[in-house]
Design an enzyme around this catalytic site. Structure first.
Site, PDB file in Angstrom:
ATOM      1  N   CYS A 106      -4.600  -2.781   3.541  1.00 17.26           N
ATOM      2  CA  CYS A 106      -5.298  -1.656   4.186  1.00 17.26           C
ATOM      3  C   CYS A 106      -5.228  -1.894   5.686  1.00 17.26           C
ATOM      4  O   CYS A 106      -5.851  -2.843   6.196  1.00 17.26           O
ATOM      5  CB  CYS A 106      -6.746  -1.597   3.707  1.00 17.26           C
ATOM      6  SG  CYS A 106      -7.716  -0.273   4.454  1.00 17.26           S
ATOM      7  N   ASN A 122     -12.157   6.112   9.971  1.00 15.48           N
ATOM      8  CA  ASN A 122     -12.619   6.076   8.574  1.00 15.48           C
ATOM      9  C   ASN A 122     -13.579   4.893   8.426  1.00 15.48           C
ATOM     10  O   ASN A 122     -13.550   3.955   9.201  1.00 15.48           O
ATOM     11  CB  ASN A 122     -11.418   5.999   7.614  1.00 15.48           C
ATOM     12  CG  ASN A 122     -10.544   4.775   7.852  1.00 15.48           C
ATOM     13  OD1 ASN A 122     -10.637   4.099   8.870  1.00 15.48           O
ATOM     14  ND2 ASN A 122      -9.674   4.478   6.899  1.00 15.48           N
ATOM     15  N   SER A 153      -6.186   0.059   8.390  1.00 13.63           N
ATOM     16  CA  SER A 153      -7.423   0.315   9.150  1.00 13.63           C
ATOM     17  C   SER A 153      -8.494  -0.701   8.779  1.00 13.63           C
ATOM     18  O   SER A 153      -9.311  -1.095   9.613  1.00 13.63           O
ATOM     19  CB  SER A 153      -7.912   1.741   8.889  1.00 13.63           C
ATOM     20  OG  SER A 153      -8.068   1.975   7.480  1.00 13.63           O
ATOM     21  N   GLU A 195     -10.508   0.040  -1.633  1.00 16.61           N
ATOM     22  CA  GLU A 195     -10.423   1.225  -0.773  1.00 16.61           C
ATOM     23  C   GLU A 195     -11.185   2.419  -1.334  1.00 16.61           C
ATOM     24  O   GLU A 195     -11.139   2.695  -2.544  1.00 16.61           O
ATOM     25  CB  GLU A 195      -8.961   1.646  -0.561  1.00 16.61           C
ATOM     26  CG  GLU A 195      -8.218   0.751   0.407  1.00 16.61           C
ATOM     27  CD  GLU A 195      -6.977   1.435   0.957  1.00 16.61           C
ATOM     28  OE1 GLU A 195      -7.050   2.648   1.226  1.00 16.61           O
ATOM     29  OE2 GLU A 195      -5.948   0.746   1.096  1.00 16.61           O
ATOM     30  N   ARG A 196     -11.826   3.122  -0.431  1.00 15.74           N
ATOM     31  CA  ARG A 196     -12.455   4.400  -0.775  1.00 15.74           C
ATOM     32  C   ARG A 196     -11.387   5.330  -1.359  1.00 15.74           C
ATOM     33  O   ARG A 196     -10.351   5.531  -0.743  1.00 15.74           O
ATOM     34  CB  ARG A 196     -13.070   5.031   0.468  1.00 15.74           C
ATOM     35  CG  ARG A 196     -13.693   6.372   0.271  1.00 15.74           C
ATOM     36  CD  ARG A 196     -14.297   6.940   1.542  1.00 15.74           C
ATOM     37  NE  ARG A 196     -13.289   7.226   2.571  1.00 15.74           N
ATOM     38  CZ  ARG A 196     -13.562   7.909   3.689  1.00 15.74           C
ATOM     39  NH1 ARG A 196     -14.798   8.341   3.931  1.00 15.74           N
ATOM     40  NH2 ARG A 196     -12.613   8.127   4.577  1.00 15.74           N
ATOM     41  N   ASN A 253       0.909  -1.175   0.000  1.00 10.48           N
ATOM     42  CA  ASN A 253       0.000   0.000   0.000  1.00 10.48           C
ATOM     43  C   ASN A 253       0.926   1.198   0.000  1.00 10.48           C
ATOM     44  O   ASN A 253       1.629   1.445   0.997  1.00 10.48           O
ATOM     45  CB  ASN A 253      -0.846  -0.071   1.262  1.00 10.48           C
ATOM     46  CG  ASN A 253      -1.942   0.976   1.357  1.00 10.48           C
ATOM     47  OD1 ASN A 253      -2.385   1.259   2.470  1.00 10.48           O
ATOM     48  ND2 ASN A 253      -2.399   1.536   0.269  1.00 10.48           N
TER      49      ASN A 253
HETATM   50  N1  API Z   1      -8.763   4.838   1.527  1.00  9.40           N
HETATM   51  C1  API Z   1      -8.884   5.065   2.987  1.00  9.40           C
HETATM   52  C2  API Z   1      -7.612   5.765   3.502  1.00  9.40           C
HETATM   53  C3  API Z   1      -6.415   4.831   3.492  1.00  9.40           C
HETATM   54  C4  API Z   1      -6.602   3.677   4.448  1.00  9.40           C
HETATM   55  C5  API Z   1      -5.690   2.479   4.226  1.00  9.40           C
HETATM   56  N2  API Z   1      -4.737   2.601   3.156  1.00  9.40           N
HETATM   57  C6  API Z   1      -5.021   2.048   5.520  1.00  9.40           C
HETATM   58  O1  API Z   1      -3.894   1.535   5.469  1.00  9.40           O
HETATM   59  O2  API Z   1      -5.673   2.206   6.591  1.00  9.40           O
HETATM   60  C7  API Z   1     -10.094   5.962   3.263  1.00  9.40           C
HETATM   61  O3  API Z   1     -10.493   6.737   2.381  1.00  9.40           O
HETATM   62  O4  API Z   1     -10.624   5.859   4.397  1.00  9.40           O
END
Ligand code: API
Length: 282
Positions: free
Chosen positions: A220, A160, A222, A211-212, A11
């Site tokens: 990811c 998030n 989170s 992912e958003r 990532n």
């Molecule tokens: N796309 C996610 C942000 C990056 C989260 C992810 N890359 C991680 O490692 O937590 C969002 O818009 O909430």
């Protein structure tokens, strides 16, 4: 604009360290920098900024330019950068994010950071808008109809938004087909990250993620945290789980003592560069 290209389990991020707060939205810059054909190529643009409440502040902008509240893989990267390139002293840091202040512990060998542990905060069960600290023995997954197909999901916020869906085989599941439809489903007003999970055992999950604002990524952080919380709440796993992602493994623990979710994993530096694009006013 100088940057450092980093990643957490694939990532990947363009990381920019600056001593002044942002004075304008880097929305367009994020889109340009993250473009994998015309820019550097990344899942997100991450700024390390000064903070009045923590050792440093992190702001994360997805590849589509939208700002996210937090990013587990990026927190590990910025903590590594800060220790190796800025502070070089403290092996326990605090990082101000849009999801609150996160504590970070660095595993250092020589003068290099290897593994990073992050306190990802207290998860919140969405839909019922109740903090999961109100003990719930078991949560019934909610139904979601998407283009005639029915899914059962658990919505968890780690600051998030995440929607966790358990499927029989993540390897063959068409993430690219269903991920964007669920990400933008009207049920989720701020859109959502979407995790597809297959349970391997009481201590192991296999995960793919849409992912958003970034699409399918290799990992990811989170999302891995949200997936373990959903697995516990739906009676599928214990609280200490290895999550096998496309890009590698994360160790996740949802603590019984403080209800915080702890994530441990790697962070890597790939190269340093200078962005010469016209909108590099940072
Ligand atoms: N796309 C996610 C942000 C990056 C989260 C992810 N890359 C991680 O490692 O937590 C969002 O818009 O909430």
């Amino acid at each position: 604009m100088k940057f450092t290209k980093m990643h957490g389990l694939g990532n990947d991020f363009v990381v920019v360290y600056q001593k002044d707060p942002l004075n304008e939205s880097p929305r367009d810059l994020a889109r340009a920098v993250c473009d994998r054909h015309r820019g550097v190529g990344a899942d997100g643009l991450v700024f390390i900024l000064p903070s009045e409440r923590a050792d440093l502040r992190m702001r994360i902008f997805n590849a589509d330019g939208t700002e996210a509240e937090q990013c587990g893989n990026a927190v590990r990267c910025v903590a590594k950068y800060y220790y190796e390139c800025v502070s070089g002293v403290k092996k326990e840091l605090t990082v101000e994010t849009g999801a609150g202040i996160q504590r970070v512990w660095l595993d250092v060998a020589g003068n290099r950071v290897d593994q990073v542990k992050v306190d990802m905060g207290v998860p919140v069960l969405q839909g019922e808008q109740i903090p999961v600290t109100i003990r719930k023995d078991r949560v019934v997954e909610e139904p979601l109809e998407v283009d005639g197909r029915h899914f059962a999901f658990t919505a968890i916020s780690m600051g998030n938004p995440h929607v966790v869906i358990f499927v029989d085989d993540v390897v063959s599941f068409p993430v690219e087909a269903w991920g964007p439809k669920i990400e933008t489903h009207p049920y989720f007003p701020n859109k959502t990250n979407v995790e597809f999970i297959t349970v391997r055992s009481n201590r192991e999950l296999d995960m793919r993620v849409w992912e958003r604002g970034a699409g399918q990524t290799m990992a990811c952080g989170s999302g891995a945290c949200a997936s373990v919380v959903a697995s516990v709440l739906t009676g599928r796993t214990g609280r200490h789980v290895i999550v096998h992602l496309w890009g590698g493994d994360l160790e996740i623990e949802w603590s019984e003592q403080d209800d915080h979710v702890y994530m441990t994993g790697p962070a890597e530096v790939v190269f340093e560069g200078k962005w010469l694009g016209s909108d590099a006013s940072f």
